[in-house]
Motif scaffolding. Sequence first.
Motif, PDB file in Angstrom:
ATOM      1  N   TRP A  39       0.800  -1.219   0.000  1.00 21.00           N
ATOM      2  CA  TRP A  39       0.000   0.000   0.000  1.00 21.00           C
ATOM      3  C   TRP A  39       0.839   1.279   0.000  1.00 21.00           C
ATOM      4  O   TRP A  39       2.046   1.256   0.240  1.00 21.00           O
ATOM      5  N   PHE A  41       0.694   3.757   2.068  1.00 18.42           N
ATOM      6  CA  PHE A  41       1.224   4.171   3.370  1.00 18.42           C
ATOM      7  C   PHE A  41       2.493   3.415   3.717  1.00 18.42           C
ATOM      8  O   PHE A  41       3.136   3.691   4.730  1.00 18.42           O
ATOM      9  N   PRO A  70       3.035   3.055  10.516  1.00 19.29           N
ATOM     10  CA  PRO A  70       1.580   3.092  10.368  1.00 19.29           C
ATOM     11  C   PRO A  70       0.842   2.733  11.653  1.00 19.29           C
ATOM     12  O   PRO A  70      -0.303   3.160  11.844  1.00 19.29           O
ATOM     13  N   ASP A  73       0.181   5.987  13.183  1.00 23.87           N
ATOM     14  CA  ASP A  73      -0.460   6.988  12.331  1.00 23.87           C
ATOM     15  C   ASP A  73      -1.933   7.117  12.684  1.00 23.87           C
ATOM     16  O   ASP A  73      -2.721   6.191  12.471  1.00 23.87           O
ATOM     17  N   LYS A  75      -4.174   8.683  11.234  1.00 20.34           N
ATOM     18  CA  LYS A  75      -5.045   8.727  10.063  1.00 20.34           C
ATOM     19  C   LYS A  75      -5.333   7.337   9.496  1.00 20.34           C
ATOM     20  O   LYS A  75      -6.202   7.190   8.633  1.00 20.34           O
ATOM     21  N   ASN A  76      -4.597   6.365   9.954  1.00 25.79           N
ATOM     22  CA  ASN A  76      -4.707   5.020   9.405  1.00 25.79           C
ATOM     23  C   ASN A  76      -5.669   4.190  10.258  1.00 25.79           C
ATOM     24  O   ASN A  76      -5.356   3.843  11.395  1.00 25.79           O
ATOM     25  N   HIS A  77      -6.818   3.849   9.699  1.00 24.85           N
ATOM     26  CA  HIS A  77      -7.845   3.130  10.456  1.00 24.85           C
ATOM     27  C   HIS A  77      -7.838   1.632  10.202  1.00 24.85           C
ATOM     28  O   HIS A  77      -8.798   0.936  10.546  1.00 24.85           O
ATOM     29  N   THR A  78      -6.774   1.121   9.599  1.00 25.66           N
ATOM     30  CA  THR A  78      -6.681  -0.315   9.347  1.00 25.66           C
ATOM     31  C   THR A  78      -5.434  -0.934   9.983  1.00 25.66           C
ATOM     32  O   THR A  78      -5.271  -2.151   9.924  1.00 25.66           O
ATOM     33  N   THR A 179      -6.783   6.151   0.117  1.00 26.88           N
ATOM     34  CA  THR A 179      -5.808   5.991   1.182  1.00 26.88           C
ATOM     35  C   THR A 179      -6.471   5.944   2.555  1.00 26.88           C
ATOM     36  O   THR A 179      -7.413   6.657   2.831  1.00 26.88           O
ATOM     37  N   TYR A 180      -5.956   5.058   3.402  1.00 23.53           N
ATOM     38  CA  TYR A 180      -6.303   4.961   4.808  1.00 23.53           C
ATOM     39  C   TYR A 180      -7.721   4.497   5.082  1.00 23.53           C
ATOM     40  O   TYR A 180      -8.288   4.787   6.115  1.00 23.53           O
ATOM     41  N   ASP A 196      -7.161  -3.832   5.141  1.00 17.42           N
ATOM     42  CA  ASP A 196      -5.798  -3.466   4.772  1.00 17.42           C
ATOM     43  C   ASP A 196      -4.811  -3.977   5.808  1.00 17.42           C
ATOM     44  O   ASP A 196      -5.139  -4.158   6.968  1.00 17.42           O
TER      45      ASP A 196
END
Length: 338
Positions: A39, A41, A70, A73, A75-78, A179-180, A196
């Motif tokens: 990905w 990210f 990540p 991060d 902003k990363n919800h996975t 993304t994200y 993800d």
Amino acid sequence: MSSRREFLNASLTTSALTGLSVAPARAVTRARPIVVSTWDFGVAANQVAWEVISRGGHALDAVEAGARVPEADMKNHTVGRAGYPDRDGHVSLDASIMDDQWRCGAVAALEHIAHPISVARRVLEKTPHVMLVGAGALQFALEQGFPREELLTPESDAAWKAWLKTQTYKPIANSEMSTYGHVPNSKLPGDVHNHDTLGILALDQQGRLSGACTTSGMAWKMRGRVGDSPIIGAGLYVDGEIGAATSTGVGEEVIRNSGSFLVVELMRQGLSPQRACEEAVMRIVRRRPETAKSLQVGFLALSRQGAVGAFAIQKGFVYARCDQNSVDQIIPAKSAFL
């Protein structure tokens, strides 16, 4: 007669030793170091991993450092601490790590710890086990000095409460995602890119391979659900003699096929990383043709010579590459369905 036999034996021994002494040494070809990850990210993860590699560090340290990016991060919800919760509102994390000496560690269904990849590393180094899960994994993490934290962020909590109004569980293939983890232009809380994973593979300056895999799993999953990411041979596998592989997508399908192990074994049989990824994906498609049309699975592979391969069921899977020529490449992977 005895003297003649002794003379012949001594002559043969001398000849053998002489032959060994003048035999040409085998040339050792060392691959150039490289880091790849799943990905877009993965770019930031690769950059941190490359800092370790460029200083002559070990690939295992590199992939752990990269995976932590990540995980932190917001902003990363996975992946990591900002991951979306299960349907009961609990954020649980999975991770695995492995080096080229078949040493590995993993944690699954781990709550309240922001960096599961580092706990997995401690499992590798500090225990006789490969995987710890649930309350036992949390107990071990706390004993190792990891801080206990509340991982359900205000944003994730709001998304979960919005989902509770309908409780619609409809994972969408990540070919449609941005993304994200959000579906472009979608306002439906159930329509999230919820499978993800950050899978990262590295080859260091000494030719050592390592890999790591980390995820928060599917959003709104059943409590206790574990996907492929922490399972050695499914979400991640490293063989120092051949190469390494990692996966992303719907973990159940990867587990059913021991996906990453399959990719590496296909490489052992002589397939390139690209062809190995393609065959592993097509095996899923052939076995479950109707199901495959509505899900996503992708594989990323790295050989011990530094060759890279990637392939997915659906279009949209990209991977990040970092080497001495570039630190921020994002490369679209080929797919079975266009």
